[in-house]
Design a protein around this motif. Structure first.
Motif, PDB file in Angstrom:
ATOM      1  N   UNK A 161       0.831  -1.201   0.000  1.00 18.96           N
ATOM      2  CA  UNK A 161       0.000   0.000   0.000  1.00 18.96           C
ATOM      3  C   UNK A 161       0.868   1.255   0.000  1.00 18.96           C
ATOM      4  N   UNK A 162       2.028   1.183   0.638  1.00 19.61           N
ATOM      5  CA  UNK A 162       2.967   2.306   0.667  1.00 19.61           C
ATOM      6  C   UNK A 162       4.357   1.767   0.326  1.00 19.61           C
ATOM      7  N   UNK A 163       5.014   2.398  -0.638  1.00 20.04           N
ATOM      8  CA  UNK A 163       6.355   1.977  -1.028  1.00 20.04           C
ATOM      9  C   UNK A 163       7.338   3.109  -0.767  1.00 20.04           C
ATOM     10  N   UNK A 164       8.609   2.749  -0.664  1.00 19.30           N
ATOM     11  CA  UNK A 164       9.679   3.734  -0.538  1.00 19.30           C
ATOM     12  C   UNK A 164      10.707   3.493  -1.628  1.00 19.30           C
ATOM     13  N   UNK A 165      11.202   4.568  -2.209  1.00 21.62           N
ATOM     14  CA  UNK A 165      12.292   4.505  -3.178  1.00 21.62           C
ATOM     15  C   UNK A 165      13.544   5.049  -2.502  1.00 21.62           C
ATOM     16  N   UNK A 166      14.565   4.207  -2.372  1.00 19.10           N
ATOM     17  CA  UNK A 166      15.852   4.669  -1.851  1.00 19.10           C
ATOM     18  C   UNK A 166      16.572   5.382  -2.997  1.00 19.10           C
ATOM     19  N   UNK A 167      16.676   6.706  -2.889  1.00 22.76           N
ATOM     20  CA  UNK A 167      17.108   7.532  -4.018  1.00 22.76           C
ATOM     21  C   UNK A 167      18.397   8.264  -3.664  1.00 22.76           C
ATOM     22  N   UNK A 168      19.436   8.088  -4.492  1.00 21.65           N
ATOM     23  CA  UNK A 168      20.686   8.798  -4.277  1.00 21.65           C
ATOM     24  C   UNK A 168      21.097   9.654  -5.473  1.00 21.65           C
ATOM     25  N   UNK A 169      20.220   9.735  -6.476  1.00 21.53           N
ATOM     26  CA  UNK A 169      20.520  10.533  -7.654  1.00 21.53           C
ATOM     27  C   UNK A 169      21.330   9.808  -8.701  1.00 21.53           C
ATOM     28  N   UNK A 170      21.790   8.588  -8.402  1.00 22.31           N
ATOM     29  CA  UNK A 170      22.573   7.818  -9.361  1.00 22.31           C
ATOM     30  C   UNK A 170      21.711   7.210 -10.450  1.00 22.31           C
ATOM     31  N   UNK A 171      22.358   6.647 -11.489  1.00 21.94           N
ATOM     32  CA  UNK A 171      21.606   6.116 -12.639  1.00 21.94           C
ATOM     33  C   UNK A 171      20.586   5.047 -12.269  1.00 21.94           C
ATOM     34  N   UNK A 172      20.970   4.099 -11.408  1.00 22.64           N
ATOM     35  CA  UNK A 172      20.028   3.017 -11.096  1.00 22.64           C
ATOM     36  C   UNK A 172      18.854   3.517 -10.272  1.00 22.64           C
ATOM     37  N   UNK A 173      19.094   4.472  -9.369  1.00 18.68           N
ATOM     38  CA  UNK A 173      17.981   4.993  -8.573  1.00 18.68           C
ATOM     39  C   UNK A 173      17.089   5.903  -9.413  1.00 18.68           C
ATOM     40  N   UNK A 174      17.642   6.580 -10.399  1.00 21.46           N
ATOM     41  CA  UNK A 174      16.804   7.369 -11.319  1.00 21.46           C
ATOM     42  C   UNK A 174      15.954   6.444 -12.187  1.00 21.46           C
ATOM     43  N   UNK A 175      16.534   5.318 -12.574  1.00 19.65           N
ATOM     44  CA  UNK A 175      15.761   4.334 -13.319  1.00 19.65           C
ATOM     45  C   UNK A 175      14.595   3.836 -12.473  1.00 19.65           C
ATOM     46  N   UNK A 176      14.851   3.629 -11.180  1.00 24.87           N
ATOM     47  CA  UNK A 176      13.791   3.187 -10.274  1.00 24.87           C
ATOM     48  C   UNK A 176      12.681   4.225 -10.172  1.00 24.87           C
ATOM     49  N   UNK A 200      23.161  19.327   0.578  1.00 24.77           N
ATOM     50  CA  UNK A 200      24.072  19.932  -0.376  1.00 24.77           C
ATOM     51  C   UNK A 200      23.305  20.389  -1.607  1.00 24.77           C
ATOM     52  N   UNK A 201      23.973  21.225  -2.404  1.00 25.24           N
ATOM     53  CA  UNK A 201      23.348  21.673  -3.655  1.00 25.24           C
ATOM     54  C   UNK A 201      23.074  20.476  -4.573  1.00 25.24           C
ATOM     55  N   UNK A 202      24.001  19.520  -4.587  1.00 26.05           N
ATOM     56  CA  UNK A 202      23.819  18.352  -5.437  1.00 26.05           C
ATOM     57  C   UNK A 202      22.602  17.542  -5.036  1.00 26.05           C
ATOM     58  N   UNK A 203      22.437  17.328  -3.743  1.00 24.66           N
ATOM     59  CA  UNK A 203      21.263  16.565  -3.279  1.00 24.66           C
ATOM     60  C   UNK A 203      19.972  17.335  -3.499  1.00 24.66           C
ATOM     61  N   UNK A 204      20.048  18.662  -3.387  1.00 25.49           N
ATOM     62  CA  UNK A 204      18.860  19.485  -3.667  1.00 25.49           C
ATOM     63  C   UNK A 204      18.441  19.325  -5.130  1.00 25.49           C
ATOM     64  N   UNK A 205      19.425  19.257  -6.021  1.00 28.26           N
ATOM     65  CA  UNK A 205      19.126  19.066  -7.442  1.00 28.26           C
ATOM     66  C   UNK A 205      18.518  17.679  -7.683  1.00 28.26           C
ATOM     67  N   UNK A 206      19.039  16.678  -6.970  1.00 33.54           N
ATOM     68  CA  UNK A 206      18.473  15.329  -7.096  1.00 33.54           C
ATOM     69  C   UNK A 206      17.010  15.318  -6.667  1.00 33.54           C
ATOM     70  N   UNK A 207      16.709  15.974  -5.563  1.00 31.75           N
ATOM     71  CA  UNK A 207      15.335  16.010  -5.056  1.00 31.75           C
ATOM     72  C   UNK A 207      14.417  16.729  -6.040  1.00 31.75           C
TER      73      UNK A 207
END
Length: 279
Positions: A161-176, A200-207
């Motif tokens: 009913x509720x899922x979580x995506x572990x996201x780090x901005x990398x290619x495989x997590x973007x594919x997810x 960080x600015x990088x993580x803000x861009x990922x979000x």
């Protein structure tokens, strides 16, 4: 039509593999291939290894025993996939193919995966009851070599009913993220996108990137937590009532394999939540 590969063995995990496969098939309107692989061992090689091949009559006796074991394994395999067929039909799945094959487990799964869109496999294999807390080497090998999404099923099934995506901005997590945001598998489910890392600015861009993939979609929440992913992700799963974790799998480079691969293994080995993995 999408196609799912459900991998069965004689462990207790075959039940939950069937339940996960039925859930996914019904949501995706997909067909299912039920696969069981019989492994054969060479009797002469085993005797050579033990230094016993030259003993008179021993090879013939062992060959006869191996033939009997083979017939038993084949009968057991037929019963296993027939029981799985009944389970899927009872849950409304109608397009089902039965595959009973001989060979190496990892190699056969890789062969059949080429004709499927997703592989579903139990968290541990046939030795599950003897290796609790240990991710079986064959399961890990399947995950590492797969080029399709792999759904690793826990022992107890619960319809997500509720899922979580572990996201780090990398290619495989973007594919997810792309998969979750577009697939019927997750339609109508609550979704948490979880980034573990500093502000960080990088993580803000990922979000920002992740948020654009879910523009206008209700039930999506983006979370950012500092800390070690091995500790933070299980905490989020408990706090948020997560039923399914989606994440990138093992990386290709030694450094990325050390950083990402270890978290992948940890989440599968120690977690009580099924995990959908992307390469």
């Amino acid at each position: 039509m999408q196609r799912l590969l459900a991998c069965l063995d004689v462990s207790h995990y075959s039940q939950t593999v069937c339940e996960h496969a039925a859930w996914a098939a019904m949501r995706l309107n997909a067909s299912v291939e039920l696969l069981h692989v019989i492994q054969r061992n060479d009797a002469r090689s085993e005797l050579d290894g033990a230094g016993l091949a030259a003993k008179p009559g021993l090879l013939d006796e062992v060959m006869a025993l191996k033939a009997a074991e083979g017939r038993l394994a084949e009968r057991q395999g037929h019963l296993l996939i027939e029981a799985a067929l009944d389970q899927l039909r009872a849950r409304g799945v109608t397009d089902i193919e039965l595959s009973l094959r001989e060979g190496g487990i990892v190699e056969t799964i890789a062969e059949r995966e080429a004709f499927s869109d997703m592989t579903i496999i139990g968290k541990r294999g046939a030795q599950a009851d003897f290796a609790k807390g240990h991710l079986g080497s064959k399961v890990e090998r399947v995950i590492r070599q797969s080029r399709k999404p792999v759904l690793v099923a826990t022992r107890v099934f619960k319809a997500p009913q509720r899922i979580a995506i572990a996201f780090d901005g990398g290619p495989s997590s973007r594919l997810a993220v792309d998969y979750v945001s577009t697939s019927m598998l997750f339609g109508g489910l609550d979704i948490d996108v979880v980034l573990v890392g500093g502000y960080t600015d990088g993580n803000a861009a990922h979000i920002d990137w992740a948020q654009t993939r879910f523009t206008g979609r209700a039930g999506v929440k983006v979370l950012q937590r500092e800390g070690n992913p091995d500790a933070v992700l299980p905490q989020v799963i408990r706090e948020r009532g997560i039923d399914l974790l989606v994440m990138g799998a093992y990386g290709h480079s030694p450094l990325r394999n050390m950083l990402v691969g270890s978290t992948t293994t940890q989440m599968i080995r120690a977690g009580q939540t099924s995990v959908l993995l992307f390469r």
